[in-house]
Design an enzyme around this catalytic site. Structure first.
Site, short mmCIF file in Angstrom:
data_model
loop_
_atom_site.label_atom_id
_atom_site.label_comp_id
_atom_site.label_asym_id
_atom_site.label_seq_id
_atom_site.Cartn_x
_atom_site.Cartn_y
_atom_site.Cartn_z
N GLU A 48 0.86 -1.19 0.00
CA GLU A 48 0.00 0.00 0.00
C GLU A 48 0.89 1.23 0.00
OE1 GLU A 48 -3.09 0.51 3.16
OE2 GLU A 48 -2.36 -1.46 3.77
N ASP A 59 -6.13 7.49 10.84
CA ASP A 59 -4.80 7.00 11.20
C ASP A 59 -4.43 7.35 12.63
OD1 ASP A 59 -3.61 5.62 8.92
OD2 ASP A 59 -3.88 7.52 7.87
#
Lengths: 255, 415
Positions: A48, A59
């Site tokens: 990724e 995140d």
């Protein structure tokens, strides 16, 4: 080859695949390149590439800081596209995905973004703030271009939501093992095994288990349960401590 | 008129761009909110609570001296500054508190910039017996110690956010991260009419109490609708509350005043709709954002921390596009002048945020006729911002006082 076909082919030879993650431009594109070479050498099948965003709300703190530092260095979306193209050429056996937030696509124009991603050789997208209800254009555009828009299963989902997402995800389903954001500990327990089994009932696609995979024990636990183990935040920490070499050494010990 | 979203959208703005982990939480919140809207006892309970705890209905003051000073339209001021905790923020927070009780949750979290929304939320949590955590950018924690002091005394845990620009938008991101792990027992008390659906609509509804009162108050005072209503806009909640019951009265002009900062031409401002610097983007919801060509959010600037924000309510973006609300901007300097004038002429100390509405009105009111009426929504009071305002005034006697106070504290420290 489509993302799903690639995964099926690799799975015919291996008990579990590895998917790693890094933030483009953190600490620099040159350092990214070294780390990526080490990942590929360690046999990682899927990577990724996170295009940094100023508001990475899904995140945890480590990735938030990595996003911010990359942007402070001046990383632009155009740089990420060019870099991705370079990587796809240089590492043809590895499959690359883009992970980013929806505004990056929206601002560029979804169609142009998908066109550039496809031209670069990217196989799929993970956009954590784009729920299925808002993803029509991205899903349609991905289908047309042979890209996969990957949807996310979480432990807060009820069966009807899992069935919906399981039917509309493309390539694989990204499974979250617990509540919270990236980079926190996941409890690899019988409860998690049951959670993954529930996920399995709601899709025919391969399952990638992310959020909190931190070592060989966790990967061993996932064999026979999930198809892909995702290692993200842990690698940023490792890179900070031991550089690209440390990342490579860690990854080659995982299977 | 009812301001209601269609599938989460107002025109092309709004939506629900949330991570999957929060999908169910948002569905539950929408259910609880819709149930409260259907249940007339909710609004009755809310009004009773605001009447006994927060000085509602807040009065409207006829600003006779200012009216004479400008020699134009009659100036009326809706006194949201007289709310408990000093601003309209209390309306939203107490309303969401009632919803939290109905949902059976035991913990609330909130973001805060200057600290007003944090103090209001901590106050509500103390009153309702809820655990409370407030996310605040590190830079704001350092600038706003008096508010941090009160939040802590009210029993809230203040968490200093060290990510990004260390200001309001980073505090919002941090609060969402908390919620992604804590949603089972926690409600996120979003402070303004922004964010994913249903927050813009829900916060607007709770703030509509402002114009629910002002329509009948103005009728009693002037026997008519005002010609213009002025309100400042950060996220947009006080403006939407002040405009709500006038939206279907086209003869009432609605004027939103954004933070012009150091001047629109300097690009150091927080004006999303009053100038062409902002473009449409998505960050939890779709609206106009101050962002670069890649979609990265920019730093904003305002003398008023409460207006210093990259996005604007999707409802306001929609009303602006429909030409129902006119947007203008006031610079930091104009805002200071307006504040001084209100203090001197009327003996009311406005918040720096609310002083933007004053500055916008003062610029235009002299050109109106003497039989016309303007209503200014004074969203908050300024005396609690004494540190910020004293700095803005650059007051030497205040500075000397602080130096002496610091020396006193220094002397008490053990070597």
């Amino acid at each position: 080859m489509s993302l799903e076909a690639f995964i099926r082919q690799e799975l015919s030879e291996k008990p579990i695949l590895l998917m790693t993650h890094l933030v483009l431009g953190y600490p620099s594109l040159e350092e990214n390149k070294k780390t990526l070479a080490a990942m590929v050498a360690a046999g990682v099948e899927l990577i990724e590439l996170q295009i940094p965003f100023s508001e990475p709300s899904a995140d945890g703190p480590i990735l938030v800081r990595a996003n911010a530092q990359s942007l402070e260095r001046g990383t632009k979306v155009e740089d990420c596209m060019e870099f991705a193209q370079e990587l796809c050429r240089e590492f043809p056996k590895t499959t690359f995905l883009f992970m980013t937030y929806y505004n990056i696509l929206y601002k560029r124009g979804v169609s142009l973004f998908l066109e550039q991603a496809q031209a670069a050789g990217i196989k799929g997208l993970i956009i954590p703030d784009l729920p299925w209800e808002e993803a029509g254009e991205v899903i349609q555009g991905s289908k047309q271009r042979g890209l996969s828009n990957i949807l996310i299963f979480t432990p807060t989902h009820q069966p009807n939501r899992l069935a919906l997402l399981g039917a509309h995800s493309q390539g694989l389903v990204y499974c979250v093992g617990r509540r919270g954001v990236t980079g926190q500990k996941t409890d690899f327990s019988p409860a998690l095994a049951a959670q993954i089994a529930l996920y399995r009932q709601h899709t025919r696609l391969p399952l990638a288990l992310g959020f909190g995979v931190a070592g060989k024990e966790d990967v061993d636990f996932l064999v026979g349960k999930a198809d892909i183990a995702v290692i993200g935040t842990k690698l940023i920490q490792l890179h900070q401590e031991a550089g690209a070499q440390g990342v490579g050494a860690f990854l080659s010990e995982l299977r | 008129m009812e301001l209601r979203a269609k599938q989460g959208y107002f025109g092309e703005f709004g939506g629900m761009f949330i991570p999957e982990i929060l999908h169910r939480t948002f569905l539950e919140l929408i259910q609880a909110y819709e149930a409260a809207r259907r249940d007339p006892s909710f609004w009755a309970e809310y009004k009773a609570l605001m009447g006994s705890y927060s000085c509602r209905p807040t009065p409207i003051t006829y600003a006779e001296n200012l009216t004479r000073h400008f020699g134009g339209a009659k100036i009326y001021i809706k006194r949201e500054d007289l709310n408990h905790t000093g601003a309209h923020k209390a309306n939203n927070v107490m309303g969401q508190g009632l919803l939290v009780k109905r949902m059976g949750k035991t913990r609330v979290i909130a973001e805060t910039g200057a600290g007003q929304h944090g103090v209001a939320t901590a106050t509500m949590a103390a009153r309702f017996g809820l655990d409370c955590a407030i996310y605040m950018g590190k830079e704001d924690v350092e600038r706003q110690r008096p508010n941090v002091f009160w939040m802590e005394k009210l029993g809230a845990k203040v968490i200093s956010v060290t990510d990004g620009t260390q200001t309001l938008k980073d505090a919002i991101n941090a609060a969402f991260r908390d919620w992604a792990g804590s949603m089972d027992n926690t409600h996120y008390v979003l402070g303004t009419a922004c964010g994913p659906h249903p927050f813009p609509e829900m916060v607007t509804w709770l703030q509509s109490i402002i114009s629910e009162e002002s329509t009948s108050q103005m009728q009693a005072l002037t026997s008519r609708y005002p010609d213009r209503i002025y309100a400042c806009v950060g996220g947009g909640s006080n403006a939407l509350g002040a405009f709500y019951y006038y939206l279907d009265q086209p003869q009432v002009e609605l004027v939103a005043v954004e933070a012009g900062g150091k001047g629109l031409e300097t690009h150091q401002h927080a004006a999303r709709l009053a100038c062409s610097d902002a473009t449409i983007g998505v960050n939890g919801y779709k609206t106009y954002f101050l962002q670069d060509e890649d979609g990265q959010m920019k730093d904003t600037h305002s003398i008023a921390a409460g207006l210093d924000y990259v996005g604007v309510s999707p409802i306001l973006s929609h009303l602006w596009k429909e030409k129902r609300v006119r947007f203008i901007a006031a610079t930091d300097q104009e805002v200071m002048e307006a504040m001084k004038l209100l203090i001197q002429k009327e003996g009311i100390i406005p918040a720096l945020e609310s002083s933007h509405a004053l500055a916008g009105a003062f610029r235009e009111v002299g050109a109106l006729a003497g039989d016309q009426v303007v209503l200014i929504n004074l969203s908050g009071r300024g005396d609690k911002d004494i540190f910020t305002i004293a700095d803005a005034f650059d007051d030497p006697a205040w500075e000397e006082f602080i130096i002496q106070k610091a020396e006193l504290y220094q002397g008490r420290r053990k070597p």
